[in-house]
Design a protein around this motif. Sequence first.
Motif, mmCIF file in Angstrom:
data_model
loop_
_atom_site.group_PDB
_atom_site.id
_atom_site.type_symbol
_atom_site.label_atom_id
_atom_site.label_comp_id
_atom_site.label_asym_id
_atom_site.label_seq_id
_atom_site.Cartn_x
_atom_site.Cartn_y
_atom_site.Cartn_z
ATOM 1 N N UNK A 1 -9.150 -9.919 -1.916
ATOM 2 C CA UNK A 1 -9.606 -10.313 -3.255
ATOM 3 C C UNK A 1 -8.669 -11.356 -3.853
ATOM 4 N N UNK A 2 -7.344 -11.153 -3.682
ATOM 5 C CA UNK A 2 -6.384 -12.123 -4.201
ATOM 6 C C UNK A 2 -6.533 -13.466 -3.495
ATOM 7 N N UNK B 1 -1.468 -18.103 -9.343
ATOM 8 C CA UNK B 1 -0.498 -17.091 -9.770
ATOM 9 C C UNK B 1 -0.971 -15.689 -9.356
ATOM 10 N N UNK B 2 -1.101 -15.482 -8.023
ATOM 11 C CA UNK B 2 -1.544 -14.189 -7.499
ATOM 12 C C UNK B 2 -0.340 -13.389 -7.011
ATOM 13 N N UNK B 3 -0.439 -12.038 -7.183
ATOM 14 C CA UNK B 3 0.637 -11.153 -6.732
ATOM 15 C C UNK B 3 0.008 -9.833 -6.267
ATOM 16 N N UNK B 4 0.253 -9.466 -5.005
ATOM 17 C CA UNK B 4 -0.344 -8.263 -4.397
ATOM 18 C C UNK B 4 0.671 -7.147 -4.410
ATOM 19 N N UNK C 1 2.468 0.582 4.743
ATOM 20 C CA UNK C 1 2.348 0.112 6.129
ATOM 21 C C UNK C 1 3.186 -1.151 6.278
ATOM 22 N N UNK C 2 4.116 -1.142 7.229
ATOM 23 C CA UNK C 2 5.089 -2.213 7.367
ATOM 24 C C UNK C 2 4.415 -3.568 7.585
ATOM 25 N N UNK C 3 3.426 -3.638 8.508
ATOM 26 C CA UNK C 3 2.777 -4.905 8.797
ATOM 27 C C UNK C 3 2.039 -5.446 7.572
ATOM 28 N N UNK C 4 1.379 -4.556 6.808
ATOM 29 C CA UNK C 4 0.677 -5.008 5.605
ATOM 30 C C UNK C 4 1.665 -5.446 4.539
ATOM 31 N N UNK C 5 2.808 -4.770 4.477
ATOM 32 C CA UNK C 5 3.843 -5.173 3.530
ATOM 33 C C UNK C 5 4.363 -6.571 3.875
ATOM 34 N N UNK C 6 4.533 -6.836 5.169
ATOM 35 C CA UNK C 6 4.949 -8.176 5.599
ATOM 36 C C UNK C 6 3.898 -9.211 5.222
#
Length: 719
Positions: free
Chosen positions: A387-388, A398-401, A406-411
Amino acid sequence: MVSQKSAIVSRAGKFRLRNVLVVPFVLQILAAVGCVGYLSYRNGEQIVNDIVSQLRQEVSARVYERVQTYLEAPPLVNQINQDAVPLGVLNFDDLEQARPYFWKQVLQFKSIGHAGIANEKGQYLRVGWVNRLVGLEKPQLAQQLIPGGGDLIYYNLDDNGNPTTIEKNTPNYDVRTRPFYRVAVEKKQAAWSKVYINFGYGTLQINASLPYYDAEGKLIGVLTCQMGLDQIRHFLQTLRVGNSGQVFIIEPQGELIASSVKEQPLSVGTGKDTKRLKAQESSNRLMRQSVIYLLDRFKRLEDIHQTVQLDFKLNGARQFIQVSPLTDKYGLNWLSVVVVPEADFMPQIYAHTRQTILLCIVALIVSVGVGIFTASWITRPLNQIAQASEYLAGGTLNQNVDSSLILEIETLRNSFNSMARQQQESFETLEDKVKERTSELATATKQIAALNQRLKAENLRMSSELDMLKQMQQLILPKPAELAAIEDLDIAGFMEPASEVGGDYYDVLCTNGVVTICIGDVTGHGLESGILMVMTQAAVRTLQEMQESNPVRFLDTLNRTIYKNVQRMNSDKNMTLALLNYADRTISISGQHEETLVVRKGGKIQRIDTINLGFPLGLHDDISDWISHVLVDLEPGDGVVLYTDGIPEARNMHKKFYGIERLCEVVSQNWHLSAEQIKEATIADLRDFIGEQKVFDDITLLVLKQQGNIVHNLSLTPA
């Protein structure tokens, strides 16, 4: 700036991530379950095939071993009796003396029925049983001692083998007309009679016969030994082939010899109308269909000369069959057939397959549930990033997730946030970077174009030089007219380089009655090898014109010329070269190279090894101490064949070398032809051997054939 609403892309024809993760996962599980079930079934079938194959081989081997044991006894008895004749134990002129000898013999050999002797006068005597396996039968002496034929009288024997009472007689019996006697006379060696029916007992029997000749080769008589085939049938009936498998022995036309089926008759009819039963006419369906299948497959069972394993369908069920020849050196020609139904082994395989499929279904249900849960856990944070991304694509930078466990998703989240911050800066500097990269690319393109032009010019120059050198090589080769002008000699030469410029060299020179033939091989290919080849030709021509006939001075001078030029060229090239001088039908061979083939008028080849006759040229400045020579006499019709290592070391697609032996064979077979025809036949055979394989070395061949008395001097250098 584009609004967030306009940044949302159409979802028509798209798939949700949850479905993308779950559906393929489920399909993979289904495929895995199906494959496991299928492979389980196929593995079961393969196990059955392996077990049945081993069972067929083991049963066939046991049958072969036991039958051979039975069949060895009758010929062995005949051989023993043949050895007894010169010792005086047996006498073809006095058959009666053989009775006690035969009695002791049949007691020792339990597998034979009776042993006998017959002579060309028509006299005959045998001792033993008609069918020894019948426990109630008593041993008998059967004899007909009247020359020319008479009544065959059967005597009962006591426990010591002595005749007691007359049991019966057969009038007008002439042993010379009997099958066992005729087969030995016709084949003039030890042989088996045809299998026949003993009408008294309804069993099958066979005779082994051995003719006996005197020192002048005249037939004196025949030794015979009879064996009943019931013992083979009894052995087969002790074998277990699965639950319902069979093993039987037949002749090439299908006539049964023995069978493991206890109720299976071997003959049909009664009395004198009794005849042997063919397996393809048996009432036993498995046996009948097996032989019918073999006849349909091979047309002629006589053509089965080795063990074959096959399978066929009977009522939709697969039957495994193995056919093995049963032969010996005395003309026996039987076939051993082992048939095993697949159904004897499949029930347990089916049970194991059902258990495997059931376990796979349980694993499928559990795996689908776990897959759905895992997909939901993964897709929630990814939906936020998606969505972002839509808003970012619409111009809202100016998007921020939010973070994820989950490590890979955090990366991915960190990378996305960083990308959003850097995108504005990239937009501002993109145009300048494009101009800079375009200018650099244009400069590099010009440099590459200039380099290509220089390379093209250099390639054209080198190609022209190589073509010129190749033409020079061809120009200095001897012309057909030169070769034809040499009296009394039929000479043909051939040279083909592996690349544009080769390193092989041969020459035929004739000046003031002196004929010099040279052939050599320079290491490697290309420009340097070609130049060295041209140098060699010039030096050889000079020495020949100077009429230098001493091989030591000739080769030593040639070596010093080549050596000094190689040093000046700063090259590591060298070459092998041999020299042959001919005078008064004698060839003097010197110089180190491949073997020299001296071919005699009838095609017989003498191979002369030149390893100790010289030294490679261009390696050392003084080789005079290594130069030697060998003298070989030639007669009219003899000749010499010379070659380079490109011929014996040529390889085909299977990496097999052509070899010097094959070269010798082709030359020998074609030596009655002209030198040109011998050359053409050899090169044609070489090309046929090489096939589509790339040629890695130069090929040179020189054929010299003497047509009459030669008075010229001949110097010849084999490759």
